[in-house]
Write an enzyme that holds these catalytic residues in place. Structure first.
Site, short mmCIF file in Angstrom:
data_model
loop_
_atom_site.label_atom_id
_atom_site.label_comp_id
_atom_site.label_asym_id
_atom_site.label_seq_id
_atom_site.Cartn_x
_atom_site.Cartn_y
_atom_site.Cartn_z
N HIS A 67 1.22 -1.48 -0.12
CA HIS A 67 0.05 -0.58 0.35
C HIS A 67 0.76 1.07 -0.18
O HIS A 67 1.73 1.37 0.32
CB HIS A 67 -0.84 -0.07 1.16
CG HIS A 67 -2.28 -1.31 1.15
ND1 HIS A 67 -3.33 -1.23 2.11
CD2 HIS A 67 -2.50 -2.15 -0.05
CE1 HIS A 67 -4.36 -1.99 1.51
NE2 HIS A 67 -3.52 -2.56 0.89
N GLU A 69 1.08 3.89 1.97
CA GLU A 69 1.91 4.69 3.40
C GLU A 69 2.35 3.61 3.50
O GLU A 69 3.86 3.70 3.84
CB GLU A 69 0.26 3.70 4.45
CG GLU A 69 -1.05 5.30 4.08
CD GLU A 69 -2.32 4.09 3.19
OE1 GLU A 69 -3.04 4.41 3.59
OE2 GLU A 69 -1.55 3.20 1.72
N THR A 213 -18.15 -2.71 -33.55
CA THR A 213 -16.08 -2.45 -33.24
C THR A 213 -15.05 -3.69 -33.61
O THR A 213 -14.49 -3.03 -34.45
CB THR A 213 -16.16 -1.43 -32.65
OG1 THR A 213 -16.79 -0.31 -32.05
CG2 THR A 213 -14.64 -1.04 -32.57
N GLU A 318 -14.21 2.29 -25.55
CA GLU A 318 -14.32 2.46 -26.65
C GLU A 318 -15.82 2.39 -27.90
O GLU A 318 -15.50 1.02 -28.10
CB GLU A 318 -13.39 2.47 -27.62
CG GLU A 318 -11.65 3.11 -26.81
CD GLU A 318 -10.85 3.35 -27.62
OE1 GLU A 318 -10.89 2.88 -28.76
OE2 GLU A 318 -9.66 3.39 -26.47
N LEU A 323 -23.35 0.86 -28.40
CA LEU A 323 -23.08 0.29 -27.07
C LEU A 323 -22.82 1.69 -26.11
O LEU A 323 -23.20 1.72 -24.99
CB LEU A 323 -21.53 -0.33 -27.29
CG LEU A 323 -21.19 -0.62 -26.15
CD1 LEU A 323 -21.21 -1.48 -25.08
CD2 LEU A 323 -19.35 -1.10 -26.44
#
Length: 383
Positions: A67, A69, A213, A318, A323
């Site tokens: 992480h 931190e 597409t 895209e 869609l």
């Protein structure tokens, strides 16, 4: 007047915002690379007299560990004691593969934690900040919360709605066309817009297109920016009846960059076998809830929730017109990016109907525009 009356308060806020911006910039380095975890940034700052010294910087590493931190604490070492940590998302408070980051900050002797945003994950949800306060640390919340929300919208959407945050992208000619006659691919925008799209791909967990597409353009959907080829995300095709051919560029490169195809439960079995042989992963979603008029369609809500169960947080779509319409009708878009060319196409495939544009404007009222070379990049977001 406020600055004159309360100079120390104003200066402190400005300082907090300055270092939180630095933490947000660090966190963006992990976008598209840390799922299913959020891409967090952390900066640790010591105050020495009248000067600030940055002693630790970190961001979530690929795959979600370590992480931010713990990365910043490792860099700071003993200099973390008495310092302030700026974190773009509430430090975790639960035990997973590693201990809680809130516990690590306290054990390192950090005196103050400045957080941008509470984590909606029910395992955290305020417990991280509470743990820090119980350890005796000074905790400040909601610094640059709006900016942090945009940075972590994928994580938040997955936790709250069970699906990835969707950014839909289209390119439109001056006369409102997405493609040439019969959907034929046409270069609409210039190199600056193209470079921005490839950066969007690199910062996404996955990129998706509809099968229309995929059939018309036979795209690769990879990142083709210098130095970022290795950041190509998972490629997804929404393909209700498994029409993607194994000879497509996507299928033929599936062993290099993963390809997932999402089909209806009633799609034929033989094409699935051929795609599996090519290295494509096929997933199916139910279609019982769809109306008879949608016999060729996917249940987009179920498809997106399936992707959420796979850990995806940020999905770049895209989109072709069908869609895009499905996503708008389902109110599934968190960000809509349109690249508009100054040049017309003439005869071709129209982008979105006026009714869909009106619905989109109501769903995503926050709008900004900027130049992308000779093109205009318009961004719409939720409130």
């Amino acid at each position: 007047m406020t600055a004159a009356l309360f100079p120390s308060v104003v200066d402190s806020l400005r300082r907090d915002e300055r270092y939180m911006r630095a933490a947000l910039a660090l966190g963006r380095r992990g976008l598209g690379n840390t799922w299913p975890n959020p891409a967090v940034g952390c900066v640790i700052v010591r105050r020495e007299g009248d000067n600030d010294i940055v002693v630790g910087r970190g961001w979530t590493q690929p795959g979600g560990r370590p992480h931010a931190e713990t990365q910043a604490l490792a860099e700071a070492g003993p200099l973390a004691k008495g310092a302030t940590a700026y974190v773009t998302l509430e430090p975790c408070s639960h035990y997973g593969r590693t201990g809680p980051c809130a516990d690590a900050l306290a054990r390192a002797g950090v005196a103050r934690v400045v957080g941008a945003l509470r984590d909606p994950d029910p395992r955290v949800g305020g417990r991280g900040f509470d743990m820090l306060a119980n350890y005796g640390l000074n905790v400040t919340e909601n610094i640059l919360a709006d900016e942090a929300y945009q940075a972590h919208v994928g994580h938040i959407t997955r936790v709250v709605f069970g699906r990835p945050a969707v950014t839909a992208k289209i390119a439109v000619s001056a006369d409102g066309k997405l493609a040439g006659p019969a959907g034929r691919r046409v270069q609409i925008t210039g190199p600056d817009a193209s470079a921005r799209v490839h950066l969007m791909r690199a910062q996404s967990d996955a990129i998706a297109v509809g099968v229309g597409t995929a059939l018309a353009d036979d795209p690769m959907l990879t990142v083709r920016l210098p130095g970022l080829a290795g950041r190509s995300p998972i490629r997804i095709v929404f393909d209700s009846h498994l029409r993607l051919p194994p000879s497509s560029k996507l299928a033929r490169s599936a062993h290099e960059v993963p390809v997932w195809v999402i089909a209806r439960a009633d799609a034929p079995v033989a094409p699935e076998h051929n795609l599996l042989v090519a290295g494509v992963e096929v997933m199916r979603v139910g279609c019982e809830g769809l109306p008879p008029s949608a016999a060729q369609s996917l249940d987009m809500g179920e498809a997106l929730r399936l992707l959420g169960t796979r850990g995806l947080t940020r999905l770049l779509v895209e989109a072709g017109p069908h869609l895009a319409a499905s996503l708008i009708e389902g109110d599934f878009i968190e960000e809509f990016v349109q690249f508009s060319s100054p040049d017309p196409i003439g005869e071709g495939l129209t982008a979105l109907t006026p009714d869909l544009l009106t619905r989109l404007d109501s769903q995503l009222p926050n709008l900004a525009a900027k130049a992308a070379g000779d093109d205009i990049m318009t961004i719409q977001r939720r409130s």
